[in-house]
Design an enzyme around this catalytic site. Structure first.
Site, PDB file in Angstrom:
ATOM      1  N   LYS A  22      58.686  30.543  37.704  1.00  0.00           N
ATOM      2  CA  LYS A  22      57.961  30.169  36.813  1.00  0.00           C
ATOM      3  C   LYS A  22      56.930  31.739  36.175  1.00  0.00           C
ATOM      4  CE  LYS A  22      53.783  26.724  36.236  1.00  0.00           C
ATOM      5  NZ  LYS A  22      52.877  27.662  35.585  1.00  0.00           N
ATOM      6  N   ASN A  23      55.535  31.423  36.529  1.00  0.00           N
ATOM      7  CA  ASN A  23      54.330  32.150  37.031  1.00  0.00           C
ATOM      8  C   ASN A  23      54.980  33.674  37.327  1.00  0.00           C
ATOM      9  OD1 ASN A  23      53.072  29.673  36.507  1.00  0.00           O
ATOM     10  ND2 ASN A  23      52.426  30.070  38.856  1.00  0.00           N
ATOM     11  N   ARG A  93      48.214  27.747  30.099  1.00  0.00           N
ATOM     12  CA  ARG A  93      47.369  28.511  30.041  1.00  0.00           C
ATOM     13  C   ARG A  93      47.964  29.978  30.278  1.00  0.00           C
ATOM     14  NH1 ARG A  93      42.176  28.808  32.396  1.00  0.00           N
ATOM     15  NH2 ARG A  93      41.751  30.581  33.631  1.00  0.00           N
ATOM     16  N   CYS A 117      47.225  22.754  33.236  1.00  0.00           N
ATOM     17  CA  CYS A 117      46.871  21.948  33.867  1.00  0.00           C
ATOM     18  C   CYS A 117      45.308  21.547  33.390  1.00  0.00           C
ATOM     19  CB  CYS A 117      47.715  21.696  35.103  1.00  0.00           C
ATOM     20  SG  CYS A 117      49.446  22.534  35.099  1.00  0.00           S
ATOM     21  N   ARG A 122      38.359  25.852  33.958  1.00  0.00           N
ATOM     22  CA  ARG A 122      39.549  26.845  34.753  1.00  0.00           C
ATOM     23  C   ARG A 122      38.993  28.512  33.059  1.00  0.00           C
ATOM     24  NH1 ARG A 122      45.598  25.585  34.488  1.00  0.00           N
ATOM     25  NH2 ARG A 122      46.109  27.538  35.820  1.00  0.00           N
ATOM     26  N   PRO A 123      37.785  28.828  33.562  1.00  0.00           N
ATOM     27  CA  PRO A 123      37.155  29.734  32.987  1.00  0.00           C
ATOM     28  C   PRO A 123      38.274  31.045  32.944  1.00  0.00           C
ATOM     29  CG  PRO A 123      36.482  29.906  34.731  1.00  0.00           C
ATOM     30  CD  PRO A 123      37.139  28.910  35.086  1.00  0.00           C
ATOM     31  N   ILE A 124      37.509  31.923  31.290  1.00  0.00           N
ATOM     32  CA  ILE A 124      38.962  33.229  31.968  1.00  0.00           C
ATOM     33  C   ILE A 124      37.750  34.411  31.995  1.00  0.00           C
ATOM     34  CG2 ILE A 124      41.051  32.323  31.032  1.00  0.00           C
ATOM     35  CD1 ILE A 124      39.480  33.978  28.412  1.00  0.00           C
ATOM     36  N   ASP A 125      36.345  34.339  32.773  1.00  0.00           N
ATOM     37  CA  ASP A 125      35.344  35.083  32.252  1.00  0.00           C
ATOM     38  C   ASP A 125      35.604  36.507  33.358  1.00  0.00           C
ATOM     39  OD1 ASP A 125      35.436  32.915  34.509  1.00  0.00           O
ATOM     40  OD2 ASP A 125      33.234  34.886  35.234  1.00  0.00           O
ATOM     41  N   ASP A 307      49.426  25.577  44.848  1.00  0.00           N
ATOM     42  CA  ASP A 307      50.599  24.638  43.849  1.00  0.00           C
ATOM     43  C   ASP A 307      51.167  23.862  44.473  1.00  0.00           C
ATOM     44  OD1 ASP A 307      50.950  27.872  41.446  1.00  0.00           O
ATOM     45  OD2 ASP A 307      49.253  26.113  41.406  1.00  0.00           O
ATOM     46  N   ARG A 399      57.927  21.171  32.537  1.00  0.00           N
ATOM     47  CA  ARG A 399      56.650  22.172  32.430  1.00  0.00           C
ATOM     48  C   ARG A 399      57.105  23.095  33.035  1.00  0.00           C
ATOM     49  NH1 ARG A 399      51.225  22.664  32.481  1.00  0.00           N
ATOM     50  NH2 ARG A 399      51.579  25.247  32.122  1.00  0.00           N
TER      51      ARG A 399
HETATM   52  C1  EPZ Z   1      47.591  31.259  37.860  1.00  0.00           C
HETATM   53  O1  EPZ Z   1      46.343  29.956  37.871  1.00  0.00           O
HETATM   54  C2  EPZ Z   1      48.440  30.176  37.900  1.00  0.00           C
HETATM   55  N1  EPZ Z   1      48.777  29.551  36.526  1.00  0.00           N
HETATM   56  C3  EPZ Z   1      48.388  28.578  38.939  1.00  0.00           C
HETATM   57  O2  EPZ Z   1      49.985  27.846  39.002  1.00  0.00           O
HETATM   58  C4  EPZ Z   1      48.050  28.410  40.111  1.00  0.00           C
HETATM   59  O3  EPZ Z   1      47.481  27.419  40.252  1.00  0.00           O
HETATM   60  C5  EPZ Z   1      46.600  29.608  39.913  1.00  0.00           C
HETATM   61  O4  EPZ Z   1      47.206  30.999  39.246  1.00  0.00           O
HETATM   62  C6  EPZ Z   1      46.166  29.868  41.733  1.00  0.00           C
HETATM   63  O5  EPZ Z   1      47.798  30.311  42.047  1.00  0.00           O
HETATM   64  C7  EPZ Z   1      49.457  30.312  36.004  1.00  0.00           C
HETATM   65  O6  EPZ Z   1      50.377  31.592  37.401  1.00  0.00           O
HETATM   66  C8  EPZ Z   1      50.135  30.552  34.656  1.00  0.00           C
HETATM   67  P1  EPZ Z   1      43.427  31.765  38.813  1.00  0.00           P
HETATM   68  P2  EPZ Z   1      45.487  30.965  36.794  1.00  0.00           P
HETATM   69  O7  EPZ Z   1      42.882  32.491  37.921  1.00  0.00           O
HETATM   70  O8  EPZ Z   1      45.555  32.512  36.895  1.00  0.00           O
HETATM   71  C9  EPZ Z   1      38.914  30.874  39.056  1.00  0.00           C
HETATM   72  C10 EPZ Z   1      50.727  26.007  38.257  1.00  0.00           C
HETATM   73  O9  EPZ Z   1      51.281  25.006  38.983  1.00  0.00           O
HETATM   74  N2  EPZ Z   1      38.812  32.092  37.711  1.00  0.00           N
HETATM   75  O10 EPZ Z   1      44.140  32.603  40.282  1.00  0.00           O
HETATM   76  O11 EPZ Z   1      45.251  30.209  35.928  1.00  0.00           O
HETATM   77  C11 EPZ Z   1      39.231  29.774  39.332  1.00  0.00           C
HETATM   78  O12 EPZ Z   1      38.493  28.487  37.565  1.00  0.00           O
HETATM   79  C12 EPZ Z   1      49.692  26.468  37.818  1.00  0.00           C
HETATM   80  O13 EPZ Z   1      51.755  26.955  38.352  1.00  0.00           O
HETATM   81  C13 EPZ Z   1      37.052  32.057  37.626  1.00  0.00           C
HETATM   82  O14 EPZ Z   1      36.282  31.935  37.992  1.00  0.00           O
HETATM   83  O15 EPZ Z   1      44.320  31.223  38.091  1.00  0.00           O
HETATM   84  C14 EPZ Z   1      39.759  29.265  40.459  1.00  0.00           C
HETATM   85  O16 EPZ Z   1      38.767  28.513  40.667  1.00  0.00           O
HETATM   86  C15 EPZ Z   1      48.768  25.834  37.749  1.00  0.00           C
HETATM   87  N3  EPZ Z   1      37.129  33.395  36.831  1.00  0.00           N
HETATM   88  C16 EPZ Z   1      40.333  30.769  40.837  1.00  0.00           C
HETATM   89  O17 EPZ Z   1      39.374  31.685  39.823  1.00  0.00           O
HETATM   90  C17 EPZ Z   1      38.202  33.467  35.442  1.00  0.00           C
HETATM   91  O18 EPZ Z   1      38.548  34.534  34.665  1.00  0.00           O
HETATM   92  C18 EPZ Z   1      41.779  30.794  41.244  1.00  0.00           C
HETATM   93  O19 EPZ Z   1      42.431  30.827  39.616  1.00  0.00           O
HETATM   94  C19 EPZ Z   1      39.541  33.214  36.453  1.00  0.00           C
HETATM   95  C20 EPZ Z   1      39.380  32.511  37.715  1.00  0.00           C
END
Ligand code: EPZ
Length: 430
Positions: A22-23, A93, A117, A122-125, A307, A399
């Site tokens: 999926k991811n 997401r 989820c 879930r910031p995107i900064d 996950d 999903r």
């Molecule tokens: C991806 O989410 C996956 N989703 C998530 O899987 C998974 O839990 C996560 O990676 C970690 O492996 C998809 O791929 C669609 P991150 P993502 O950016 O990209 C912080 C599932 O169950 N962060 O690696 O959103 C964030 O808050 C889903 O399949 C910032 O602070 O995760 C978190 O604490 C749920 N600023 C950490 O980093 C940002 O700009 C990791 O988030 C981005 C992230």
């Protein structure tokens, strides 16, 4: 309303096939926006997140043709850089990948903020930090994330990621493949789906090196031509079935996997008493002795995947002794605990730590899925529990898990889909 009804307490036996990741799929499909030609993408999982992304691509003018159940041809040669529809984008997401892809292709993007989820913020900064470093101006107006490359095209630079972020790493890669110059992502995330995206883009003519390490180098090219690519098997779907047979007992052959991607999951399930035999593209998982406690901390890859946290918690609820689970990635990923308690689980949560006292058995109950992996964990708990479990809000599960009821039934689970009139609609009608 659609529910899953499970009669638990039976060990699982048989063979199950894992679908595409999926991811990886939710990043590779938007990446087709960068390609000036036909992309044939194979081993796509049949899940609602993928359907959504394909609908969004069609809304943007892509030509999407179904070749077979798991293969599509996507031609984005003639797309227009339309605004991404809010109704679709806010449901997942992964819609944030559209920003990187449209920025990379057109030098501008207008995309609604992503959904997905709910684990607290879930910031995107970090995504935006990368885009700005590459010369884009980004702001939010009218409910849209609006990004525009100052010179009409993204410019390569070095981006240091403050923390390991899967989404930000992949999004910056998408924005960089057609940029001028070279982009270096330092402290990059290393998940298997990041390598899969890089391999897809390289198969279309990109020049990406180092994916899977913490330094990824992307040399900008002028255009990507078409090609074909097969998505890797889903590490988390495979891990979920491994956890299911660990919780219920039995023996299941899990086919179409990459054992290397499962190493951390395998190590922890073996600590708990499962036996895992690795084959070329399969793992044989057996559990026929009492479950043992263990401690687990979720970490970025190659650590234990976040996950898989709810799913392994279901196993720990039945392990002899006290286990400590630490969520190392998300602020609040224990929303499922109240539902487990309805089944007799003994769990105390304090911030990112859950202390789980194993119990002799869980008992079936009416429970509600609150997100994708929590829903999968409730299925596992229901399979292991004595009696009947009814799971509502199963749309969360669908999903990310293709054909989960059929696949579980194929390994001996007593699980069925029950559709009941939606009480709320009935009330409205009344
Ligand atoms: C991806 O989410 C996956 N989703 C998530 O899987 C998974 O839990 C996560 O990676 C970690 O492996 C998809 O791929 C669609 P991150 P993502 O950016 O990209 C912080 C599932 O169950 N962060 O690696 O959103 C964030 O808050 C889903 O399949 C910032 O602070 O995760 C978190 O604490 C749920 N600023 C950490 O980093 C940002 O700009 C990791 O988030 C981005 C992230």
């Amino acid at each position: 309303m659609t529910k899953y009804v499970i009669r638990g307490g039976k060990p699982l036996y048989g063979t199950v096939e894992i679908s595409g990741a999926k991811n990886a799929a939710v990043a590779i499909l938007p990446a087709a926006l960068l390609v000036d030609g036909v992309c044939r993408i194979e081993n796509i999982p049949q899940i609602s997140d993928v359907t959504l992304i394909l609908n969004i691509l069609q809304e943007l003018g892509a030509d999407v043709r179904t070749v077979n159940r798991t293969t599509v041809d996507i031609d984005c040669s003639h797309i227009r850089n339309a605004r991404v529809p809010d109704t679709l984008a806010r449901k997942i997401r992964a819609s944030y990948y559209l920003i990187g892809a449209l920025l990379g292709r057109f030098g501008s993007a207008e995309v609604p903020p992503p959904g997905g989820c709910d684990f607290g913020g879930r910031p995107i900064d970090l995504h935006i930090k990368g885009f700005v470093a590459m010369g884009a101006e980004v702001d939010v107006k009218g409910g849209l994330i609006c990004a525009k490359a100052k010179d009409g095209r993204m410019a390569g630079t070095t981006v240091y990621m403050d923390m390991s972020s899967v989404g930000a790493t992949m999004n910056i890669m998408l924005a960089a493949v057609l940029a001028t110059g070279t982009t270096v992502i330092e402290n990059a995330a290393k998940e298997p789906h990041i390598v899969d995206l890089a391999n897809f883009l390289n198969s279309m003519g990109a020049s990406i090196m180092g994916a899977g390490t913490d330094v990824i180098k992307i040399k900008g090219v002028d255009h990507l031509s078409g090609g074909s690519y097969s998505i890797i098997p889903d590490q988390i779907e495979a891990g979920t079935y491994m956890a299911a047979v660990t919780a219920t007992g039995g023996e299941v052959l899990i086919k179409n996997v990459i054992p290397k991607h499962l190493e951390c999951i395998t190590a922890k399930l073996v600590e708990m008493g499962a036996e895992v035999e690795e084959q070329d593209d399969a793992v044989l998982v057996r559990r026929d002795r009492p479950l043992e406690r263990t401690n687990i901390k979720t970490l970025p890859y190659p650590g234990f995947p976040t996950d898989m946290q709810p799913q392994v918690a279901a196993c720990l609820c039945l392990a002899q002794g006290t286990s400590v689970l630490t969520e190392g990635v998300w602020d609040n990923r224990y929303r499922y605990v109240d539902e487990f308690r309805r089944m007799g689980a003994q769990i105390q949560v304090d911030g990112k730590i859950a202390v789980i006292e194993g119990v002799a058995q869980l008992t079936g109950a009416a429970v509600e899925a609150c997100d994708l992996r929590a829903g999968a964990a409730l299925v596992i708990a229901g399979l292991a529990a004595q009696g009947s479990t009814e799971i509502s809000q199963v749309r969360h599960i669908e999903r990310g898990y293709e054909d989960i009821v059929r696949k579980l039934s194929g390994i001996g689970a007593d699980i069925r889909v029950v559709v009941t009139p939606d009480e709320t609609k009935a009330v409205q009608a009344g």
